[in-house]
Design a protein around this motif. Sequence first.
Motif, PDB file in Angstrom:
ATOM      1  N   ALA B  79       0.834  -1.208   0.000  1.00 54.71           N
ATOM      2  CA  ALA B  79       0.000   0.000   0.000  1.00 54.71           C
ATOM      3  C   ALA B  79       0.864   1.251   0.000  1.00 54.71           C
ATOM      4  CB  ALA B  79      -0.943  -0.015   1.204  1.00 54.71           C
ATOM      5  N   SER B  80       1.658   1.389  -1.042  1.00 54.26           N
ATOM      6  CA  SER B  80       2.660   2.459  -1.082  1.00 54.26           C
ATOM      7  C   SER B  80       2.026   3.845  -0.911  1.00 54.26           C
ATOM      8  CB  SER B  80       3.431   2.404  -2.399  1.00 54.26           C
ATOM      9  OG  SER B  80       2.554   2.585  -3.496  1.00 54.26           O
ATOM     10  N   GLN B  81       2.818   4.737  -0.328  1.00 57.55           N
ATOM     11  CA  GLN B  81       2.405   6.127  -0.121  1.00 57.55           C
ATOM     12  C   GLN B  81       3.423   7.040  -0.801  1.00 57.55           C
ATOM     13  OE1 GLN B  81       2.120   6.610   4.132  1.00 57.55           O
ATOM     14  NE2 GLN B  81       0.499   5.084   4.337  1.00 57.55           N
ATOM     15  N   LEU B  82       3.001   8.262  -1.051  1.00 58.66           N
ATOM     16  CA  LEU B  82       3.902   9.210  -1.712  1.00 58.66           C
ATOM     17  C   LEU B  82       5.195   9.388  -0.918  1.00 58.66           C
ATOM     18  CD1 LEU B  82       1.357  11.966  -2.862  1.00 58.66           C
ATOM     19  CD2 LEU B  82       2.272  10.034  -4.178  1.00 58.66           C
ATOM     20  N   SER B  83       5.091   9.301   0.399  1.00 64.15           N
ATOM     21  CA  SER B  83       6.260   9.485   1.265  1.00 64.15           C
ATOM     22  C   SER B  83       7.244   8.307   1.186  1.00 64.15           C
ATOM     23  CB  SER B  83       5.827   9.684   2.711  1.00 64.15           C
ATOM     24  OG  SER B  83       5.080   8.558   3.147  1.00 64.15           O
ATOM     25  N   ASP B  84       6.839   7.247   0.512  1.00 61.67           N
ATOM     26  CA  ASP B  84       7.762   6.123   0.328  1.00 61.67           C
ATOM     27  C   ASP B  84       8.796   6.416  -0.752  1.00 61.67           C
ATOM     28  OD1 ASP B  84       5.104   3.678   0.794  1.00 61.67           O
ATOM     29  OD2 ASP B  84       6.490   4.553   2.257  1.00 61.67           O
ATOM     30  N   PHE B 105      27.646  -1.865   1.160  1.00 60.59           N
ATOM     31  CA  PHE B 105      26.425  -1.204   0.712  1.00 60.59           C
ATOM     32  C   PHE B 105      26.076  -1.605  -0.716  1.00 60.59           C
ATOM     33  CE2 PHE B 105      25.515   2.018   3.935  1.00 60.59           C
ATOM     34  CZ  PHE B 105      26.677   1.992   4.682  1.00 60.59           C
ATOM     35  N   GLY B 106      24.792  -1.811  -0.951  1.00 55.99           N
ATOM     36  CA  GLY B 106      24.315  -1.905  -2.320  1.00 55.99           C
ATOM     37  C   GLY B 106      24.199  -0.487  -2.880  1.00 55.99           C
ATOM     38  N   GLN B 107      23.990  -0.402  -4.188  1.00 55.99           N
ATOM     39  CA  GLN B 107      23.895   0.903  -4.839  1.00 55.99           C
ATOM     40  C   GLN B 107      22.528   1.542  -4.619  1.00 55.99           C
ATOM     41  OE1 GLN B 107      27.119   1.593  -5.228  1.00 55.99           O
ATOM     42  NE2 GLN B 107      26.660   2.553  -7.173  1.00 55.99           N
ATOM     43  N   GLY B 108      21.593   0.777  -4.121  1.00 56.88           N
ATOM     44  CA  GLY B 108      20.273   1.327  -3.831  1.00 56.88           C
ATOM     45  C   GLY B 108      19.288   1.177  -4.968  1.00 56.88           C
ATOM     46  N   THR B 109      18.022   1.173  -4.621  1.00 55.20           N
ATOM     47  CA  THR B 109      16.925   1.223  -5.593  1.00 55.20           C
ATOM     48  C   THR B 109      16.193   2.527  -5.372  1.00 55.20           C
ATOM     49  OG1 THR B 109      16.595  -1.170  -5.768  1.00 55.20           O
ATOM     50  CG2 THR B 109      14.702   0.243  -6.269  1.00 55.20           C
ATOM     51  N   GLU B 110      16.072   3.308  -6.431  1.00 53.75           N
ATOM     52  CA  GLU B 110      15.363   4.575  -6.350  1.00 53.75           C
ATOM     53  C   GLU B 110      13.887   4.336  -6.622  1.00 53.75           C
ATOM     54  OE1 GLU B 110      17.315   7.249  -5.604  1.00 53.75           O
ATOM     55  OE2 GLU B 110      15.492   8.427  -5.295  1.00 53.75           O
ATOM     56  N   LEU B 111      13.061   4.508  -5.603  1.00 52.38           N
ATOM     57  CA  LEU B 111      11.620   4.278  -5.734  1.00 52.38           C
ATOM     58  C   LEU B 111      10.893   5.614  -5.850  1.00 52.38           C
ATOM     59  CD1 LEU B 111       9.099   2.428  -5.636  1.00 52.38           C
ATOM     60  CD2 LEU B 111       9.143   2.710  -3.149  1.00 52.38           C
ATOM     61  N   SER B 112      10.044   5.691  -6.823  1.00 46.18           N
ATOM     62  CA  SER B 112       9.220   6.882  -7.001  1.00 46.18           C
ATOM     63  C   SER B 112       7.756   6.449  -6.989  1.00 46.18           C
ATOM     64  CB  SER B 112       9.571   7.581  -8.313  1.00 46.18           C
ATOM     65  OG  SER B 112       8.790   8.738  -8.488  1.00 46.18           O
ATOM     66  N   VAL B 113       7.002   7.016  -6.056  1.00 49.03           N
ATOM     67  CA  VAL B 113       5.580   6.717  -5.953  1.00 49.03           C
ATOM     68  C   VAL B 113       4.798   7.897  -6.507  1.00 49.03           C
ATOM     69  CG1 VAL B 113       3.680   6.106  -4.414  1.00 49.03           C
ATOM     70  CG2 VAL B 113       6.001   5.300  -3.909  1.00 49.03           C
ATOM     71  N   LYS B 114       3.998   7.624  -7.508  1.00 48.31           N
ATOM     72  CA  LYS B 114       3.236   8.685  -8.181  1.00 48.31           C
ATOM     73  C   LYS B 114       1.770   8.640  -7.760  1.00 48.31           C
ATOM     74  CE  LYS B 114       6.745   9.936 -10.767  1.00 48.31           C
ATOM     75  NZ  LYS B 114       7.453  11.220 -10.507  1.00 48.31           N
ATOM     76  N   PRO B 115       1.124   9.814  -7.707  1.00 44.52           N
ATOM     77  CA  PRO B 115      -0.299   9.840  -7.326  1.00 44.52           C
ATOM     78  C   PRO B 115      -1.187   9.314  -8.451  1.00 44.52           C
ATOM     79  CG  PRO B 115       0.508  12.058  -7.798  1.00 44.52           C
ATOM     80  CD  PRO B 115       1.709  11.171  -7.840  1.00 44.52           C
TER      81      PRO B 115
END
Lengths: 111, 115
Positions: B79-84, B105-115
């Motif tokens: 239930a992703s939120q914009l703040s995620d 460290f991993g390089q990371g995953t960039e997550l973008s949650v859109k409305p």
Amino acid sequence: DSGVTQTPKHLITATGQRVTLRCSPRSGDLSVYWYQQSLDQGLQFLIHYYNGEERAKGNILERFSAQQFPDLHSELNLSSLELGDSALYFCASSYRAGGYTFGSGTRLTVV
Amino acid sequence: KNQVEQSPQSLIILEGKNCTLQCNYTVSPFSNLRWYKQDTGRGPVSLTIMTFSENTKSNGRYTATLDADTKQSSLHITASQLSDSASYICVVSAWIYNQGGKLIFGQGTELSVKP
């Protein structure tokens, strides 16, 4: 507030200059770790201090040095700064076998 | 060589949807695995930490799994939120005698949650 305090939050300086970044670990934590995060790069480990002694070195340049003082705060000294040194510098602290807590970082801009 | 690889590099999802981030590691000797959330320009904040014997750890809408045999971990966000919207970093700790914990460290995953 994570309990790890880094100062300053932002720093703008010219090439060739020297700066000192400061980190106060969380109360009770003996270890301090320094990391560099460049634009679009992951966190790169620089150096680890435990109770005043250097424990491990990562990809730290010879122009960089660090120390941990008797009150456990740590300083990261960056000298002969180059444009490529512009980055976010984080410190993290931990107690011996526990979790790591990161500070909010110092954003260094070399112009 | 100690390595942590994350996938995907970036992810865009709609608000309210679920997603799963992956982390594969080759770290020895393994001590624990952590997932961090890092907002842009801020320090990483710990979400979960798992040791060798733990398979699942939850923190609210975040659930991490660990398969120590295959050396894989996942972070599931429900239930992703914009703040995620943030970078999610997988960090594996190796405990090295006389040096203490070494974080990879991993390089990371960039997550973008859109409305």
